[in-house]
Design a protein around this motif. Sequence first.
Motif, PDB file in Angstrom:
ATOM      1  N   THR A 106     -46.910   6.089  32.439  1.00  0.00           N
ATOM      2  CA  THR A 106     -46.104   7.382  31.943  1.00  0.00           C
ATOM      3  C   THR A 106     -45.772   7.140  30.505  1.00  0.00           C
ATOM      4  N   LEU A 107     -45.346   6.010  30.186  1.00  0.00           N
ATOM      5  CA  LEU A 107     -45.096   5.986  28.703  1.00  0.00           C
ATOM      6  C   LEU A 107     -46.376   5.971  27.871  1.00  0.00           C
ATOM      7  N   ASP A 108     -47.285   5.394  28.137  1.00  0.00           N
ATOM      8  CA  ASP A 108     -48.636   5.551  27.460  1.00  0.00           C
ATOM      9  C   ASP A 108     -48.860   7.152  27.263  1.00  0.00           C
ATOM     10  N   THR A 109     -48.737   7.997  28.322  1.00  0.00           N
ATOM     11  CA  THR A 109     -49.175   9.332  28.182  1.00  0.00           C
ATOM     12  C   THR A 109     -47.777  10.063  27.318  1.00  0.00           C
ATOM     13  N   GLN A 121     -38.396  14.773  18.571  1.00  0.00           N
ATOM     14  CA  GLN A 121     -38.139  15.603  19.634  1.00  0.00           C
ATOM     15  C   GLN A 121     -39.444  16.024  20.711  1.00  0.00           C
ATOM     16  N   PHE A 122     -39.352  16.107  21.900  1.00  0.00           N
ATOM     17  CA  PHE A 122     -40.637  16.739  22.865  1.00  0.00           C
ATOM     18  C   PHE A 122     -40.370  18.180  23.015  1.00  0.00           C
ATOM     19  N   TYR A 123     -41.340  19.013  23.178  1.00  0.00           N
ATOM     20  CA  TYR A 123     -41.492  20.295  23.578  1.00  0.00           C
ATOM     21  C   TYR A 123     -40.899  20.371  25.307  1.00  0.00           C
ATOM     22  N   ALA A 159     -33.509   8.310  29.797  1.00  0.00           N
ATOM     23  CA  ALA A 159     -34.561   7.700  30.544  1.00  0.00           C
ATOM     24  C   ALA A 159     -35.382   6.761  30.000  1.00  0.00           C
ATOM     25  N   LEU A 160     -35.628   6.581  28.724  1.00  0.00           N
ATOM     26  CA  LEU A 160     -36.512   5.977  28.117  1.00  0.00           C
ATOM     27  C   LEU A 160     -35.485   4.664  27.740  1.00  0.00           C
ATOM     28  N   ALA A 174     -41.189   1.592  25.229  1.00  0.00           N
ATOM     29  CA  ALA A 174     -40.061   2.599  25.411  1.00  0.00           C
ATOM     30  C   ALA A 174     -39.142   3.219  24.201  1.00  0.00           C
ATOM     31  N   ASP A 175     -39.032   1.975  23.686  1.00  0.00           N
ATOM     32  CA  ASP A 175     -38.126   2.213  22.360  1.00  0.00           C
ATOM     33  C   ASP A 175     -38.828   2.879  21.336  1.00  0.00           C
ATOM     34  N   ALA A 176     -40.167   2.714  21.237  1.00  0.00           N
ATOM     35  CA  ALA A 176     -40.762   3.299  20.029  1.00  0.00           C
ATOM     36  C   ALA A 176     -40.886   4.833  20.269  1.00  0.00           C
ATOM     37  N   LEU A 177     -40.778   5.184  21.641  1.00  0.00           N
ATOM     38  CA  LEU A 177     -40.580   6.682  21.779  1.00  0.00           C
ATOM     39  C   LEU A 177     -39.232   7.341  21.654  1.00  0.00           C
ATOM     40  N   ARG A 178     -38.229   6.488  22.163  1.00  0.00           N
ATOM     41  CA  ARG A 178     -36.882   7.010  21.778  1.00  0.00           C
ATOM     42  C   ARG A 178     -36.466   6.918  20.655  1.00  0.00           C
TER      43      ARG A 178
END
Length: 509
Positions: A106-109, A121-123, A159-160, A174-178
Amino acid sequence: MHRRSLLTAALATPLLGAATAQSAQASGGSRRVLRRYAAATWRSMAAMVDPATGLAADDIADDLSPASRGAQTSPTNIGAYLWSTVAARDTGIIDRGEACRRLAQTLDTLRRLDRHEQSGQFYNWYSPTTGEVLTTWPASGDVVKPFLSTVDNGWLAMALLLTARAEPRLARAADALRTPMDFGFYHDAAENGPGGQLRGGFWDEDPHEDAAVVGNYRGGKPVWYTGHHYGAFNTEPRMASYLGIAAGQIPAAHYFGTQRTFSNENCDYDWTETRPEGFWADHEGQRVFEGALPYRGKLIVPTWGGSMFEALMVPLFVPEEKWGRRSWGVNHPLYVQGQIEHGLDEARYGYWGFSPSNDPAGGYREYGVDQLGLDGPGYTSDEERTTVDQAFAGCRAGGAVPTGYGDGVVTPHASFLALRYAPDAALRNLANLEADFDCWADGGFLDAVAVRSGRVSRRHLALDQGMVMASLGNALAGDSLRKYVSEGAFARTLKPLMRQEVFASRAAA
């Protein structure tokens, strides 16, 4: 003996004790019941996931067939799957290897999804099968204007954070996304004193909406903000507020910048439910009216619409009633009691737990207890939308008290949200729902029951099953989901704020 009586008797042994608001631990017979609930709920969560992307669809049918998965997903749905995977691991439903593989996929996607570059931010809507941003609604073909939601991004970011703490091998991913997710991007510092308030979200292209406000609170390319702010305090957007405060993106005073209730000093706010009781206080340079609404002899800080989700989703992850013993520690149990009394005593449905859910008659609807909401119309508990038009003393007269209620819609996830605060009542309610209605399937409880007609929604929703999994993860695994989120910056920044405040809430005299 009626099946309901058998199940109720099985749950009659002490569960969490009378002083329940401090722990989600379960023991004895209740653990067996909760483990059965958790194993089934996880089946529906896992079935919603596209095997190629690791993204959970918005919903799935009761038979859990892949063909019945919803054709859209949101940041909240994706976040719900992440924390549910951790809960499934912590309760022993899946092993650490499977959990890590699921989370990593999920993180990779997520890493490859389009998002707003400046804010991180995500759509709000993606295809769960391709990861593409949706521009048309799958079921109808209607146009979708790509939007970035404060609330939905808050749940994904939380959640991240939880994932990074729960699985150190994935912390960097996870932190790279959050970390790039900037909740200050929503923060209007000019709204309601130094604390400011958050906008509901923004479009990054002109939506041609009359209420949209063009601007950019961080400077840079303009966006189109929603015309409204999140002005009510006891609602689910406070998770986004907490994340922003903990990250230093939003000032601490923001915690006090939203309304417990509006002032009771004049008729300016007589459009709200009823005249509140309360007092003024000063916190972090912000003037706060500590208001609460009367309900059946109690005073309760309301949510916006009167639903369980608004009040009690956040404390699945943040120990509000522990950090704010004189505020949330008083209010959360009273709010649950208000929901119980409405279902059993006021509306006389025989069941309780009112929160946004699938409508058994079709579609999705907000349900709640009208008088527990700040908004005048509020959310209603039945299909007929029976409201209570209370007076606002000195400003407007009320209407006639309802002589009865119609087909009440109860959602099981509301009982799981209440589990910490009223464990015996929550498990008894769930046992009665399972015994009396066709609302249990291989994937756990179905989303909603209209208790007078007996009509049942035949879907599982990712958000609602995610709330169930979070509650059960805490109850069966030592509050593990709370511990992942609440350590570190959350405790350092938010605990001192919550300790300051005294709500006007109180139990019946």
